[in-house]
Scaffold this motif. Structure first.
Motif, PDB file in Angstrom:
ATOM      1  N   ILE A  74       0.879  -1.171   0.000  1.00 59.98           N
ATOM      2  CA  ILE A  74       0.000   0.000   0.000  1.00 59.98           C
ATOM      3  C   ILE A  74       0.919   1.225   0.000  1.00 59.98           C
ATOM      4  CG2 ILE A  74      -1.857   1.236   1.185  1.00 59.98           C
ATOM      5  CD1 ILE A  74      -2.670  -1.595   0.292  1.00 59.98           C
ATOM      6  N   PHE A  75       0.646   2.160  -0.894  1.00 60.13           N
ATOM      7  CA  PHE A  75       1.523   3.308  -1.091  1.00 60.13           C
ATOM      8  C   PHE A  75       0.901   4.597  -0.566  1.00 60.13           C
ATOM      9  CE2 PHE A  75       1.934   0.427  -4.827  1.00 60.13           C
ATOM     10  CZ  PHE A  75       3.149  -0.135  -4.478  1.00 60.13           C
ATOM     11  N   ASP A  76       1.755   5.559  -0.246  1.00 55.37           N
ATOM     12  CA  ASP A  76       1.309   6.895   0.131  1.00 55.37           C
ATOM     13  C   ASP A  76       1.095   7.767  -1.105  1.00 55.37           C
ATOM     14  OD1 ASP A  76       1.404   6.332   2.855  1.00 55.37           O
ATOM     15  OD2 ASP A  76       3.508   6.934   3.014  1.00 55.37           O
ATOM     16  N   VAL A  77       1.416   7.220  -2.266  1.00 55.50           N
ATOM     17  CA  VAL A  77       1.264   7.929  -3.533  1.00 55.50           C
ATOM     18  C   VAL A  77       0.349   7.122  -4.451  1.00 55.50           C
ATOM     19  CG1 VAL A  77       3.513   9.051  -3.366  1.00 55.50           C
ATOM     20  CG2 VAL A  77       3.325   6.843  -4.517  1.00 55.50           C
ATOM     21  N   SER A  78      -0.129   7.751  -5.495  1.00 53.38           N
ATOM     22  CA  SER A  78      -1.010   7.078  -6.442  1.00 53.38           C
ATOM     23  C   SER A  78      -0.255   6.049  -7.283  1.00 53.38           C
ATOM     24  CB  SER A  78      -1.653   8.101  -7.380  1.00 53.38           C
ATOM     25  OG  SER A  78      -2.426   7.447  -8.378  1.00 53.38           O
ATOM     26  N   SER A  79      -0.931   4.944  -7.546  1.00 52.85           N
ATOM     27  CA  SER A  79      -0.424   3.937  -8.481  1.00 52.85           C
ATOM     28  C   SER A  79      -1.493   3.661  -9.538  1.00 52.85           C
ATOM     29  CB  SER A  79      -0.044   2.654  -7.728  1.00 52.85           C
ATOM     30  OG  SER A  79      -1.170   2.126  -7.041  1.00 52.85           O
ATOM     31  N   ALA A  80      -2.281   4.691  -9.850  1.00 52.35           N
ATOM     32  CA  ALA A  80      -3.454   4.546 -10.710  1.00 52.35           C
ATOM     33  C   ALA A  80      -3.141   4.337 -12.183  1.00 52.35           C
ATOM     34  CB  ALA A  80      -4.373   5.757 -10.555  1.00 52.35           C
ATOM     35  N   THR A  81      -1.936   4.686 -12.617  1.00 51.10           N
ATOM     36  CA  THR A  81      -1.546   4.453 -14.005  1.00 51.10           C
ATOM     37  C   THR A  81      -0.315   3.554 -14.014  1.00 51.10           C
ATOM     38  OG1 THR A  81      -0.019   6.319 -14.162  1.00 51.10           O
ATOM     39  CG2 THR A  81      -2.349   6.767 -14.673  1.00 51.10           C
ATOM     40  N   VAL A  82       0.001   3.006 -15.159  1.00 53.44           N
ATOM     41  CA  VAL A  82       1.190   2.159 -15.278  1.00 53.44           C
ATOM     42  C   VAL A  82       2.432   2.928 -14.824  1.00 53.44           C
ATOM     43  CG1 VAL A  82       2.721   1.033 -16.942  1.00 53.44           C
ATOM     44  CG2 VAL A  82       0.253   0.634 -17.049  1.00 53.44           C
ATOM     45  N   GLU A  83       2.575   4.171 -15.300  1.00 55.37           N
ATOM     46  CA  GLU A  83       3.752   4.961 -14.970  1.00 55.37           C
ATOM     47  C   GLU A  83       3.837   5.247 -13.478  1.00 55.37           C
ATOM     48  OE1 GLU A  83       1.575   5.674 -17.451  1.00 55.37           O
ATOM     49  OE2 GLU A  83       2.857   5.071 -19.121  1.00 55.37           O
ATOM     50  N   LEU A  84       2.715   5.649 -12.870  1.00 60.86           N
ATOM     51  CA  LEU A  84       2.703   5.928 -11.431  1.00 60.86           C
ATOM     52  C   LEU A  84       2.959   4.665 -10.623  1.00 60.86           C
ATOM     53  CD1 LEU A  84      -0.336   8.386 -11.204  1.00 60.86           C
ATOM     54  CD2 LEU A  84       2.096   8.962 -10.937  1.00 60.86           C
ATOM     55  N   TYR A 130       3.431  -6.966 -11.223  1.00 64.45           N
ATOM     56  CA  TYR A 130       2.780  -6.216 -10.156  1.00 64.45           C
ATOM     57  C   TYR A 130       1.386  -5.736 -10.564  1.00 64.45           C
ATOM     58  CZ  TYR A 130       7.581  -6.249  -8.548  1.00 64.45           C
ATOM     59  OH  TYR A 130       8.832  -6.652  -8.166  1.00 64.45           O
ATOM     60  N   PRO A 131       0.353  -6.543 -10.342  1.00 60.63           N
ATOM     61  CA  PRO A 131      -1.005  -6.053 -10.558  1.00 60.63           C
ATOM     62  C   PRO A 131      -1.439  -5.169  -9.380  1.00 60.63           C
ATOM     63  CG  PRO A 131      -1.067  -8.337  -9.855  1.00 60.63           C
ATOM     64  CD  PRO A 131       0.380  -7.960  -9.991  1.00 60.63           C
ATOM     65  N   ALA A 132      -2.472  -4.386  -9.594  1.00 57.63           N
ATOM     66  CA  ALA A 132      -3.065  -3.593  -8.511  1.00 57.63           C
ATOM     67  C   ALA A 132      -3.715  -4.548  -7.501  1.00 57.63           C
ATOM     68  CB  ALA A 132      -4.105  -2.627  -9.078  1.00 57.63           C
ATOM     69  N   CYS A 133      -4.154  -3.968  -6.403  1.00 52.08           N
ATOM     70  CA  CYS A 133      -4.798  -4.764  -5.358  1.00 52.08           C
ATOM     71  C   CYS A 133      -6.113  -4.118  -4.935  1.00 52.08           C
ATOM     72  CB  CYS A 133      -3.846  -4.929  -4.176  1.00 52.08           C
ATOM     73  SG  CYS A 133      -4.436  -6.113  -2.945  1.00 52.08           S
ATOM     74  N   GLY A 134      -6.857  -3.582  -5.900  1.00 45.83           N
ATOM     75  CA  GLY A 134      -8.190  -3.075  -5.613  1.00 45.83           C
ATOM     76  C   GLY A 134      -8.287  -1.602  -5.285  1.00 45.83           C
ATOM     77  N   SER A 135      -7.165  -0.883  -5.302  1.00 49.78           N
ATOM     78  CA  SER A 135      -7.205   0.559  -5.056  1.00 49.78           C
ATOM     79  C   SER A 135      -6.160   1.247  -5.927  1.00 49.78           C
ATOM     80  CB  SER A 135      -6.937   0.872  -3.581  1.00 49.78           C
ATOM     81  OG  SER A 135      -5.580   0.643  -3.262  1.00 49.78           O
ATOM     82  N   ALA A 136      -6.266   2.567  -6.000  1.00 46.76           N
ATOM     83  CA  ALA A 136      -5.350   3.356  -6.824  1.00 46.76           C
ATOM     84  C   ALA A 136      -4.056   3.688  -6.090  1.00 46.76           C
ATOM     85  CB  ALA A 136      -6.041   4.630  -7.286  1.00 46.76           C
ATOM     86  N   ASN A 137      -3.760   2.943  -5.025  1.00 46.55           N
ATOM     87  CA  ASN A 137      -2.483   3.126  -4.317  1.00 46.55           C
ATOM     88  C   ASN A 137      -1.994   1.792  -3.754  1.00 46.55           C
ATOM     89  OD1 ASN A 137      -4.436   2.952  -2.252  1.00 46.55           O
ATOM     90  ND2 ASN A 137      -3.188   4.179  -0.864  1.00 46.55           N
ATOM     91  N   SER A 138      -2.138   0.734  -4.569  1.00 48.85           N
ATOM     92  CA  SER A 138      -1.746  -0.595  -4.092  1.00 48.85           C
ATOM     93  C   SER A 138      -1.203  -1.447  -5.233  1.00 48.85           C
ATOM     94  CB  SER A 138      -2.955  -1.306  -3.479  1.00 48.85           C
ATOM     95  OG  SER A 138      -3.940  -1.549  -4.488  1.00 48.85           O
ATOM     96  N   ALA A 139      -0.478  -2.488  -4.847  1.00 43.86           N
ATOM     97  CA  ALA A 139       0.022  -3.484  -5.794  1.00 43.86           C
ATOM     98  C   ALA A 139       0.321  -4.757  -5.009  1.00 43.86           C
ATOM     99  CB  ALA A 139       1.279  -2.992  -6.507  1.00 43.86           C
ATOM    100  N   VAL A 140       0.503  -5.839  -5.756  1.00 41.70           N
ATOM    101  CA  VAL A 140       0.916  -7.096  -5.143  1.00 41.70           C
ATOM    102  C   VAL A 140       1.976  -7.715  -6.045  1.00 41.70           C
ATOM    103  CG1 VAL A 140      -1.035  -8.355  -6.171  1.00 41.70           C
ATOM    104  CG2 VAL A 140       0.145  -9.317  -4.188  1.00 41.70           C
ATOM    105  N   GLU A 141       3.049  -8.220  -5.451  1.00 38.09           N
ATOM    106  CA  GLU A 141       4.137  -8.829  -6.220  1.00 38.09           C
ATOM    107  C   GLU A 141       3.844 -10.307  -6.424  1.00 38.09           C
ATOM    108  OE1 GLU A 141       8.444 -10.286  -5.024  1.00 38.09           O
ATOM    109  OE2 GLU A 141       8.381  -8.099  -5.142  1.00 38.09           O
ATOM    110  N   LEU A 142       3.805 -10.731  -7.702  1.00 35.03           N
ATOM    111  CA  LEU A 142       3.503 -12.115  -8.049  1.00 35.03           C
ATOM    112  C   LEU A 142       4.361 -12.579  -9.214  1.00 35.03           C
ATOM    113  CD1 LEU A 142      -0.407 -11.844  -8.074  1.00 35.03           C
ATOM    114  CD2 LEU A 142       1.000 -12.799  -6.236  1.00 35.03           C
ATOM    115  N   THR A 143       4.452 -13.874  -9.388  1.00 30.69           N
ATOM    116  CA  THR A 143       5.002 -14.426 -10.612  1.00 30.69           C
ATOM    117  C   THR A 143       3.836 -14.603 -11.576  1.00 30.69           C
ATOM    118  OG1 THR A 143       4.652 -16.740 -10.025  1.00 30.69           O
ATOM    119  CG2 THR A 143       6.743 -15.719  -9.294  1.00 30.69           C
TER     120      THR A 143
END
Length: 158
Positions: A21-31, A122-135
Motif C-alpha cells: 500500500i503506497f502513500d502515492v497514487s499507483s493509478a496508471t502504469v507509470e505511477l 505487479y497487478p493492482a490490489c483493488g485501489s489506486a495506491n496498491s500493488a501485489v508482487e507475483l510471478t
C-alpha cells in the motif's frame, strides 16, 4: 471496499505479505512503476471489455496494447472497452485499482502472454495506491483465469 475485498482474498490464499500500500497514487502504469520501484512493463494492467453482454478482463504487461486484429480473431468481436461507470458496476473496482482479486462473479479473466516475459509482475490490489508482487504462474492461479491468450502487441525497443 475493493481494496479490503482484494486484500482478504489474497490473505486467504497466503499472499497477504506481498501486498503493498503506497502513500502515492499507483493509478496508471507509470505511477505504479514509480511506486513499486520497477519498470513500467512489469506492471500487470487490467483492461476490461464487453463481449456478448459479459464483462471480461484481460491482464497484460504495462507496455502492451490491445492488437485489434488479434482481439477480434480470439473473441470474434471488435474490442469494446467498458466505461468508467461500467467498470465499477460490472467488475466491482474503480479505474486505477482494477485487478482480478475480489471481483464480481461472472467476470471472465484472461492473461495475455505479454506477461510471461517477466519473473515478477505487479497487478493492482483493488485501489489506486496498491500493488501485489507475483510471478505469472501465481497470477494465473490467484486470478482463476480462463486461459493465457495472445491479443496484445508489445512496442519495439528503440
Amino acid at each position: 471496499m475493493a481494496l479490503e475485498e482484494s486484500k482478504a482474498y489474497l490473505e486467504s490464499k497466503g499472499y497477504g505479505d506481498r501486498i503493498q500500500i503506497f502513500d502515492v497514487s499507483s493509478a496508471t502504469v507509470e505511477l505504479a512503476a514509480v511506486a513499486v520501484g520497477t519498470e513500467p512493463e512489469k506492471i500487470a494492467k487490467s483492461l476490461t471489455f464487453m463481449v456478448d453482454e459479459q464483462a471480461v478482463m484481460i491482464i497484460c504487461a504495462g507496455d502492451a496494447k490491445i492488437n485489434n486484429s488479434k482481439y477480434k480473431g480470439y473473441f470474434h468481436k471488435k474490442a469494446k472497452m467498458l466505461t468508467r461507470e461500467e467498470v465499477n458496476e460490472l467488475i466491482g473496482h474503480d479505474v486505477g485499482g482494477v485487478c482480478p482479486f475480489g471481483i464480481k462473479e461472472g467476470v471472465d479473466v484472461y492473461l495475455d502472454v505479454s506477461l510471461k516475459r517477466f519473473e515478477k509482475i505487479y497487478p493492482a490490489c483493488g485501489s489506486a495506491n496498491s500493488a501485489v508482487e507475483l510471478t505469472p504462474d501465481e497470477l494465473e492461479q490467484l486470478s482463476e483465469s480462463k486461459e493465457w491468450i495472445d491479443v496484445c502487441k508489445i512496442p519495439e525497443k528503440e
